[in-house]
Design a protein around this motif. Structure first.
Motif, PDB file in Angstrom:
ATOM      1  N   THR A  96      27.904  91.565  35.684  1.00  0.00           N
ATOM      2  CA  THR A  96      28.894  92.173  34.796  1.00  0.00           C
ATOM      3  C   THR A  96      29.050  91.279  33.580  1.00  0.00           C
ATOM      4  OG1 THR A  96      30.038  93.061  36.723  1.00  0.00           O
ATOM      5  CG2 THR A  96      31.267  93.034  34.642  1.00  0.00           C
ATOM      6  N   LYS A  97      28.764  91.827  32.416  1.00  0.00           N
ATOM      7  CA  LYS A  97      28.852  91.031  31.190  1.00  0.00           C
ATOM      8  C   LYS A  97      30.255  91.083  30.616  1.00  0.00           C
ATOM      9  CE  LYS A  97      24.070  91.000  30.348  1.00  0.00           C
ATOM     10  NZ  LYS A  97      22.936  91.260  29.587  1.00  0.00           N
ATOM     11  N   LEU A  98      30.645  89.967  30.006  1.00  0.00           N
ATOM     12  CA  LEU A  98      31.942  89.837  29.341  1.00  0.00           C
ATOM     13  C   LEU A  98      31.714  89.580  27.865  1.00  0.00           C
ATOM     14  CD1 LEU A  98      33.780  87.179  31.549  1.00  0.00           C
ATOM     15  CD2 LEU A  98      34.353  89.589  31.388  1.00  0.00           C
ATOM     16  N   ALA A  99      32.628  90.042  27.054  1.00  0.00           N
ATOM     17  CA  ALA A  99      32.594  89.674  25.645  1.00  0.00           C
ATOM     18  C   ALA A  99      32.974  88.199  25.554  1.00  0.00           C
ATOM     19  CB  ALA A  99      33.578  90.520  24.851  1.00  0.00           C
ATOM     20  N   ILE A 100      32.259  87.456  24.750  1.00  0.00           N
ATOM     21  CA  ILE A 100      32.562  86.037  24.564  1.00  0.00           C
ATOM     22  C   ILE A 100      33.534  85.914  23.404  1.00  0.00           C
ATOM     23  CG2 ILE A 100      31.607  83.770  23.986  1.00  0.00           C
ATOM     24  CD1 ILE A 100      28.950  84.754  25.270  1.00  0.00           C
ATOM     25  N   ASP A 101      34.673  85.301  23.683  1.00  0.00           N
ATOM     26  CA  ASP A 101      35.700  85.111  22.664  1.00  0.00           C
ATOM     27  C   ASP A 101      35.236  84.018  21.705  1.00  0.00           C
ATOM     28  OD1 ASP A 101      37.969  84.609  21.140  1.00  0.00           O
ATOM     29  OD2 ASP A 101      39.330  84.597  22.860  1.00  0.00           O
ATOM     30  N   PRO A 102      35.045  84.333  20.427  1.00  0.00           N
ATOM     31  CA  PRO A 102      34.575  83.322  19.481  1.00  0.00           C
ATOM     32  C   PRO A 102      35.635  82.268  19.152  1.00  0.00           C
ATOM     33  CG  PRO A 102      35.054  85.360  18.329  1.00  0.00           C
ATOM     34  CD  PRO A 102      35.229  85.643  19.800  1.00  0.00           C
ATOM     35  N   ALA A 103      36.892  82.568  19.443  1.00  0.00           N
ATOM     36  CA  ALA A 103      37.990  81.628  19.166  1.00  0.00           C
ATOM     37  C   ALA A 103      38.999  81.663  20.318  1.00  0.00           C
ATOM     38  CB  ALA A 103      38.660  81.973  17.848  1.00  0.00           C
ATOM     39  N   PRO A 104      38.609  81.139  21.487  1.00  0.00           N
ATOM     40  CA  PRO A 104      39.533  81.200  22.623  1.00  0.00           C
ATOM     41  C   PRO A 104      40.798  80.384  22.366  1.00  0.00           C
ATOM     42  CG  PRO A 104      37.636  79.808  23.131  1.00  0.00           C
ATOM     43  CD  PRO A 104      37.371  80.437  21.799  1.00  0.00           C
ATOM     44  N   ALA A 105      41.908  80.853  22.898  1.00  0.00           N
ATOM     45  CA  ALA A 105      43.211  80.210  22.666  1.00  0.00           C
ATOM     46  C   ALA A 105      43.234  78.762  23.137  1.00  0.00           C
ATOM     47  CB  ALA A 105      44.310  81.015  23.356  1.00  0.00           C
ATOM     48  N   TRP A 106      42.513  78.461  24.225  1.00  0.00           N
ATOM     49  CA  TRP A 106      42.504  77.089  24.730  1.00  0.00           C
ATOM     50  C   TRP A 106      41.871  76.114  23.727  1.00  0.00           C
ATOM     51  CZ3 TRP A 106      37.755  75.056  24.703  1.00  0.00           C
ATOM     52  CH2 TRP A 106      36.671  75.918  24.863  1.00  0.00           C
ATOM     53  N   ALA A 107      41.006  76.607  22.852  1.00  0.00           N
ATOM     54  CA  ALA A 107      40.293  75.747  21.902  1.00  0.00           C
ATOM     55  C   ALA A 107      41.136  75.400  20.676  1.00  0.00           C
ATOM     56  CB  ALA A 107      38.992  76.417  21.465  1.00  0.00           C
ATOM     57  N   ASN A 108      42.215  76.126  20.464  1.00  0.00           N
ATOM     58  CA  ASN A 108      43.064  75.879  19.307  1.00  0.00           C
ATOM     59  C   ASN A 108      44.083  74.799  19.660  1.00  0.00           C
ATOM     60  OD1 ASN A 108      44.829  75.851  17.158  1.00  0.00           O
ATOM     61  ND2 ASN A 108      45.171  78.060  17.141  1.00  0.00           N
ATOM     62  N   VAL A 109      43.828  73.575  19.213  1.00  0.00           N
ATOM     63  CA  VAL A 109      44.743  72.478  19.523  1.00  0.00           C
ATOM     64  C   VAL A 109      45.841  72.346  18.473  1.00  0.00           C
ATOM     65  CG1 VAL A 109      43.106  71.172  20.928  1.00  0.00           C
ATOM     66  CG2 VAL A 109      43.230  70.757  18.464  1.00  0.00           C
ATOM     67  N   GLN A 110      45.859  73.255  17.508  1.00  0.00           N
ATOM     68  CA  GLN A 110      46.893  73.235  16.474  1.00  0.00           C
ATOM     69  C   GLN A 110      48.075  74.132  16.820  1.00  0.00           C
ATOM     70  OE1 GLN A 110      46.574  70.898  14.210  1.00  0.00           O
ATOM     71  NE2 GLN A 110      44.603  70.489  15.185  1.00  0.00           N
ATOM     72  N   GLN A 111      47.916  74.954  17.871  1.00  0.00           N
ATOM     73  CA  GLN A 111      48.986  75.883  18.239  1.00  0.00           C
ATOM     74  C   GLN A 111      48.945  76.164  19.734  1.00  0.00           C
ATOM     75  OE1 GLN A 111      48.762  79.619  16.192  1.00  0.00           O
ATOM     76  NE2 GLN A 111      50.649  80.376  17.089  1.00  0.00           N
ATOM     77  N   ILE A 112      50.099  76.054  20.361  1.00  0.00           N
ATOM     78  CA  ILE A 112      50.223  76.380  21.781  1.00  0.00           C
ATOM     79  C   ILE A 112      50.431  77.888  21.893  1.00  0.00           C
ATOM     80  CG2 ILE A 112      51.526  75.998  23.902  1.00  0.00           C
ATOM     81  CD1 ILE A 112      52.513  73.342  22.614  1.00  0.00           C
ATOM     82  N   PRO A 113      49.619  78.575  22.677  1.00  0.00           N
ATOM     83  CA  PRO A 113      49.792  80.026  22.815  1.00  0.00           C
ATOM     84  C   PRO A 113      51.190  80.398  23.325  1.00  0.00           C
ATOM     85  CG  PRO A 113      47.692  79.329  23.718  1.00  0.00           C
ATOM     86  CD  PRO A 113      48.467  78.079  23.430  1.00  0.00           C
ATOM     87  N   GLU A 114      51.741  81.452  22.759  1.00  0.00           N
ATOM     88  CA  GLU A 114      53.089  81.910  23.093  1.00  0.00           C
ATOM     89  C   GLU A 114      53.238  82.176  24.590  1.00  0.00           C
ATOM     90  OE1 GLU A 114      56.933  82.384  22.482  1.00  0.00           O
ATOM     91  OE2 GLU A 114      55.553  81.822  20.882  1.00  0.00           O
ATOM     92  N   MET A 115      52.231  82.796  25.191  1.00  0.00           N
ATOM     93  CA  MET A 115      52.260  83.104  26.621  1.00  0.00           C
ATOM     94  C   MET A 115      52.466  81.825  27.438  1.00  0.00           C
ATOM     95  SD  MET A 115      49.147  84.896  28.788  1.00  0.00           S
ATOM     96  CE  MET A 115      47.928  83.671  28.301  1.00  0.00           C
ATOM     97  N   LEU A 116      51.834  80.735  27.018  1.00  0.00           N
ATOM     98  CA  LEU A 116      51.965  79.460  27.721  1.00  0.00           C
ATOM     99  C   LEU A 116      53.350  78.857  27.500  1.00  0.00           C
ATOM    100  CD1 LEU A 116      50.813  77.210  29.452  1.00  0.00           C
ATOM    101  CD2 LEU A 116      49.757  76.256  27.402  1.00  0.00           C
ATOM    102  N   LEU A 117      53.876  78.963  26.305  1.00  0.00           N
ATOM    103  CA  LEU A 117      55.235  78.465  26.030  1.00  0.00           C
ATOM    104  C   LEU A 117      56.261  79.198  26.881  1.00  0.00           C
ATOM    105  CD1 LEU A 117      55.071  78.013  22.156  1.00  0.00           C
ATOM    106  CD2 LEU A 117      55.134  76.200  23.896  1.00  0.00           C
TER     107      LEU A 117
END
Length: 167
Positions: A96-117
């Motif tokens: 089963t293939k998945l779309a690869i996220d070109p900018a995953p939220a975990w990779a952004n160290v400049q902003q904490i994702p709202e869901m995680l907050l």
């Protein structure tokens, strides 16, 4: 998802694998769940692996999936092909293939994702941007996986403690 098993996973003391203590509790239908390091690599190579497929792989193959590099496009493609070959070998199914996220939220160290907050607030964790930046890629990935809606979140506080974010 947390029936204890008497034997530890094959990943617990292997050098080169970022494996977390809280993952020892990851059980579903008496099958040890796919570790975060492999889930991280599956997302990077664009393949979804079902627990029923994972459970058919032998320990050597599972450890190889945890150890294989995805540091560049060439080795990520090798990982992709190896995973497809294992799924085919054991299930005769197409991966089963998945779309690869070109900018995953975990990779952004400049902003904490709202869901995680939001999830952090539930356990009285005031996660700072500085703490977020200090986490490894796989630690940030794991926190996001553990706080998604619809996910059994009891390992989220355990991960926060293990990652030094919560006492």
């Amino acid at each position: 998802m947390s029936r204890k098993t008497t034997s530890p996973s094959e990943f617990i003391n292997i050098k080169g694998i970022e494996y977390f203590r809280f993952e020892e509790d990851f059980m579903e239908d008496n099958i040890r769940c796919i570790p975060m390091v492999v889930r991280f690599k599956m997302d990077a190579c664009g393949i979804k692996l079902k627990l029923s497929e994972w459970s058919k792989f032998n320990a050597t193959e599972r450890v190889k999936l945890a150890l294989m590099s995805i540091d560049n496009a060439e080795v990520t493609e090798r990982y992709h092909q190896y995973l497809i070959a294992l799924i085919t070998k054991y299930t005769d199914n197409t991966a089963t293939k998945l779309a690869i996220d070109p900018a995953p939220a975990w990779a952004n160290v400049q902003q904490i994702p709202e869901m995680l907050l939001e999830k952090s607030a539930e356990i009285e964790l005031n996660l700072s941007l500085e703490q977020w930046k200090k986490l490894t890629d796989i630690q940030r990935f794991a926190l996001l996986k553990l706080c998604r809606p619809g996910h059994e979140n009891k390992n989220f506080p355990k991960a926060a403690v293990e990652f030094g974010l919560l006492n």
